[in-house]
Motif scaffolding. Structure first.
Motif, PDB file in Angstrom:
ATOM      1  N   GLY A 162      -1.863  -9.713   1.804  1.00  0.00           N
ATOM      2  CA  GLY A 162      -0.937  -9.997   0.519  1.00  0.00           C
ATOM      3  C   GLY A 162      -0.045  -8.421   0.243  1.00  0.00           C
ATOM      4  O   GLY A 162       0.618  -8.470   1.099  1.00  0.00           O
ATOM      5  N   ASP A 163      -0.230  -7.779  -0.538  1.00  0.00           N
ATOM      6  CA  ASP A 163       0.371  -6.555  -0.815  1.00  0.00           C
ATOM      7  C   ASP A 163      -0.315  -5.230  -0.105  1.00  0.00           C
ATOM      8  O   ASP A 163       0.155  -4.309  -0.416  1.00  0.00           O
ATOM      9  N   GLU A 164      -1.267  -5.548   0.506  1.00  0.00           N
ATOM     10  CA  GLU A 164      -1.965  -4.283   1.241  1.00  0.00           C
ATOM     11  C   GLU A 164      -1.281  -4.364   2.516  1.00  0.00           C
ATOM     12  O   GLU A 164      -1.449  -5.367   3.176  1.00  0.00           O
ATOM     13  N   ALA A 229      -4.949   0.244   0.671  1.00  0.00           N
ATOM     14  CA  ALA A 229      -6.409  -0.341   0.271  1.00  0.00           C
ATOM     15  C   ALA A 229      -7.521   0.716  -0.030  1.00  0.00           C
ATOM     16  O   ALA A 229      -6.855   1.945  -0.026  1.00  0.00           O
ATOM     17  N   GLN A 230      -8.658   0.302  -0.311  1.00  0.00           N
ATOM     18  CA  GLN A 230      -9.699   1.571  -0.279  1.00  0.00           C
ATOM     19  C   GLN A 230      -9.977   2.121   1.182  1.00  0.00           C
ATOM     20  O   GLN A 230      -9.989   1.394   2.189  1.00  0.00           O
ATOM     21  N   GLU A 231     -10.181   3.406   1.089  1.00  0.00           N
ATOM     22  CA  GLU A 231     -10.091   4.043   2.726  1.00  0.00           C
ATOM     23  C   GLU A 231     -11.318   5.142   2.506  1.00  0.00           C
ATOM     24  O   GLU A 231     -11.174   5.810   1.455  1.00  0.00           O
ATOM     25  N   GLY A 244      -9.311  -5.149  -0.939  1.00  0.00           N
ATOM     26  CA  GLY A 244      -9.620  -5.783  -2.157  1.00  0.00           C
ATOM     27  C   GLY A 244      -9.252  -6.998  -2.428  1.00  0.00           C
ATOM     28  O   GLY A 244      -9.266  -7.576  -3.601  1.00  0.00           O
ATOM     29  N   LYS A 245      -9.137  -7.700  -1.139  1.00  0.00           N
ATOM     30  CA  LYS A 245      -8.617  -9.269  -1.344  1.00  0.00           C
ATOM     31  C   LYS A 245      -9.464 -10.117  -0.405  1.00  0.00           C
ATOM     32  O   LYS A 245      -9.977  -9.570   0.851  1.00  0.00           O
ATOM     33  N   ALA A 246      -9.438 -11.275  -0.758  1.00  0.00           N
ATOM     34  CA  ALA A 246     -10.038 -12.222   0.299  1.00  0.00           C
ATOM     35  C   ALA A 246      -9.456 -13.676   0.045  1.00  0.00           C
ATOM     36  O   ALA A 246      -8.354 -13.796  -0.903  1.00  0.00           O
ATOM     37  N   GLY A 260     -13.746  -4.647  -9.841  1.00  0.00           N
ATOM     38  CA  GLY A 260     -15.124  -3.422  -9.512  1.00  0.00           C
ATOM     39  C   GLY A 260     -15.539  -3.603  -8.075  1.00  0.00           C
ATOM     40  O   GLY A 260     -16.168  -2.867  -7.729  1.00  0.00           O
ATOM     41  N   PHE A 261     -14.849  -4.436  -7.429  1.00  0.00           N
ATOM     42  CA  PHE A 261     -15.299  -4.861  -5.964  1.00  0.00           C
ATOM     43  C   PHE A 261     -13.987  -4.715  -5.029  1.00  0.00           C
ATOM     44  O   PHE A 261     -13.000  -5.041  -5.450  1.00  0.00           O
ATOM     45  N   PRO A 262     -14.263  -4.237  -3.666  1.00  0.00           N
ATOM     46  CA  PRO A 262     -15.364  -3.655  -3.300  1.00  0.00           C
ATOM     47  C   PRO A 262     -16.145  -2.355  -3.878  1.00  0.00           C
ATOM     48  O   PRO A 262     -15.049  -1.664  -4.293  1.00  0.00           O
ATOM     49  N   LYS A 263     -17.459  -2.310  -3.674  1.00  0.00           N
ATOM     50  CA  LYS A 263     -18.061  -0.995  -4.287  1.00  0.00           C
ATOM     51  C   LYS A 263     -19.057  -0.750  -3.424  1.00  0.00           C
ATOM     52  O   LYS A 263     -19.336  -1.081  -2.639  1.00  0.00           O
TER      53      LYS A 263
END
Length: 576
Positions: A162-164, A229-231, A244-246, A260-263
């Motif tokens: 996506g946008d990540e 994204a999260q790192e 943060g996407k699936a 709130g996910f991933p956490k």
């Protein structure tokens, strides 16, 4: 008792002593390291892929993933370990359902789950070359198939969800998690009943445990290096990137995970990463990413005979041992340039903070430039040589390390301080040029309104061997240097000169009490103290591998001498 009986008694009494001493003091025979065949781990039904010096091993019984820079990644202290921890179905309120009953929908462990492996293939992921391995397990109670698609990249670039956007390098691992055909609790699926209540599944929580050198710390802002994204920083230059996407069902579009996910959760000693997927018809697709960092991107290997010195381009860490890849040698020596700090006349660090730092607790971010490998001599002995250097910009200094690996044995002499070398011995000269000390003209180091004055440099290296460092006493007749010698286990030794050269002049003794060994957090740190200099300072330690134990010949000789003496005394008694 006749002569022959007495002779036999003497032999029986003395010979075991000779043999015992010979065995005790002979060097242990090194077991050759045989190359490991990919996937040849019969005890665990596991398989392995590798690229760019990164090795990934997957266990067939549980799907555990080990990732490191050694052929057996579990031996790499900076390894990453991934455990598939749990998978749970949840209702609309986020409560776990289907934990009990004949047909379970929630599982707290994958330990008993058997995975089957595909062949390793050459593939591409978003036009980037990669090695690919799939492994699959059936979750029979819900009619589902869990597939993990692993891509180990063979080139660098960017990938998108996506946008990540995430950066990958050679050796980055992406493992796509796909769950298919899950039969959810509810009207059109399985009946999940507790008491008189029927439950309906709305989500799946997929939980993995990831363990690195340290507890994961989420990066934010400019600290992110590889993604928007999260790192997470996992220590040892390793990172985990979590999208943060699936993707769901047959769609090619990525959706955001529920809010709130991933956490990340901590459960006892485990660090758990939780991914929540909404209910789907046929499948869900999610893809985390692991990276061990760039510390192995550029470097060089220096080889003589059976010995190799491997030097990393980021940090200058050296691994010295036998074989083409010394990291796999159980008797290896690892040298890490740990810290360098400017000190005042009392030995306290100065220039710790502020715009211009004079004290540095790590070399991990230094990029070293390498010379070509060439034939040279040191102290009249032939050697192979490579130099590597890095600028320390805040103090206008240049750190240069000259590495020699000797091609012949002999003795070297540094201002009257003699040391033995063997074939494969490594000497590395450390030179600092052009340090702007606090208090020099135009250099101000302010600490709470006080001007600090630099009076010297403290340089620290960590040295790890097979055993703990044991210093030989100065009166040890087997000591191989006039300086300090430390046995490091595995028939290897660290030799530390007590001499330094300041501003290109004659060698002088180091500050009293140095070099010295300090234990910090389980690490063996060797501390060198250099006086303030105008132009440069030079210091040269040495790593010595012995092909034979220096004690062995003398011990056996003395034992044989004992045997011969006993025989001569007995003969004298018999014939006189």
């Amino acid at each position: 008792m006749d002569f022959y009986q007495g002779f036999a008694i003497i032999i029986a009494l003395a010979l075991p002593h000779v043999l015992a001493q010979s065995t005790k003091d002979s060097p242990p025979k090194s077991t050759p390291v045989s190359p490991t065949t990919l996937g040849n781990y019969s005890d665990e039904n596991s398989t392995e892929i590798s690229s760019g010096g990164i090795f990934v091993r997957v266990l067939g019984q549980s799907g555990k993933i080990l990732m490191g820079r050694t052929r057996n990644p579990s031996e790499d202290p900076n390894r990453l370990m991934v455990d598939f921890d749990a998978i749970s179905e949840l209702d609309k309120d986020g409560d776990v359902i289907g934990k009990s009953g004949r047909v379970k929908h929630s599982f707290n462990t994958f330990a008993s789950q058997s995975f089957t492996f595909s062949n390793i293939t050459d593939d591409q992921y978003q036009n980037l070359s990669a090695k690919r391995l799939d492994f699959v397990a059936n979750i029979t109670s819900v009619g589902a198939i869990l597939t993990v698609q692993m891509y180990l990249f063979e080139e660098g670039g960017n990938i998108t969800q996506g946008d990540e956007v995430s950066q990958v390098s050679e050796g980055t691992l992406k493992f796509n998690i796909m769950i298919e055909n899950w039969s959810f609790c509810g009207p059109n699926g399985d009946t999940c009943k507790q008491g008189q209540t029927n439950y309906e599944g709305k989500f799946i929580d997929f939980i993995i445990a990831i363990k690195g050198k340290k507890a994961g710390q989420e990066r934010s802002g400019e600290k992110k290096r590889r993604t928007n994204a999260q790192e997470y920083d996992m220590g040892g230059d390793a990172t985990v990137v979590l999208s943060g996407k699936a993707r769901y069902d047959d769609s090619s579009e990525y959706e955001n995970l529920p809010s709130g996910f991933p956490k990340m959760n901590t459960q006892g000693s485990k660090q758990l990463f939780v991914f929540r997927f909404r209910k789907f018809n046929s499948s869900v697709f999610y893809d985390p990413q692991l990276d061990l960092g760039s510390s192995n991107d550029t470097g060089t290997d220096l080889k003589v005979g059976e010995f190799t010195a491997k030097i990393l381009g980021r940090s200058g860490k050296m691994t010295i041992g036998r074989g083409a890849n010394p990291v796999t040698d159980a008797d290896r020596i690892q040298v890490t340039f740990d810290e360098i700090k400017e000190i005042d006349s009392s030995g306290a660090a100065v220039g710790i903070s502020g715009a211009t730092k004079h004290t540095f607790n790590t070399f991990a971010s230094l990029d070293f430039n390498f010379s070509s490998i060439r034939d040279d001599t040191f102290g009249g002995l032939s050697a192979k040589r490579v130099d590597f250097s890095a600028s320390i910009g805040s103090v206008s200094a240049l750190l240069t390390v000259n590495v020699y690996i000797f091609k012949e044995k002999g003795e070297i002499n540094v201002d009257g301080e003699k040391s033995s070398v063997q074939i494969g011995s490594v000497k590395f000269n450390i030179q600092l040029v052009g340090w702007d000390f606090c208090g020099n003209p135009g250099i101000t180091c302010d600490k709470v309104g006080k001007n600090e004055i630099g009076d010297g440099i403290q340089f620290v290296i960590s040295v790890q061997g097979k055993g703990s460092a044991q210093k030989r006493p100065d009166n040890d007749r087997n000591k191989r240097t006039d300086g300090d010698e430390y046995e490091m286990g595995g028939n290897a030794a660290l030799i530390l000169s007590k001499k330094i050269s300041v501003d290109g002049g004659n060698y002088t003794d180091m500050t009293s009490g140095y070099p010295k060994l300090e234990m910090t957090g389980g690490q063996q740190k060797f501390v060198f103290r250099f006086p303030k200099f105008t132009k440069s300072v030079l210091y040269d330690p040495q790593i010595l591998f012995s092909s034979t134990n220096p004690n062995g010949f003398n011990v056996v000789t003395s034992s044989l001498s004992l045997l011969i003496t006993c025989l001569m005394l007995y003969i004298t008694m018999v014939f006189h």
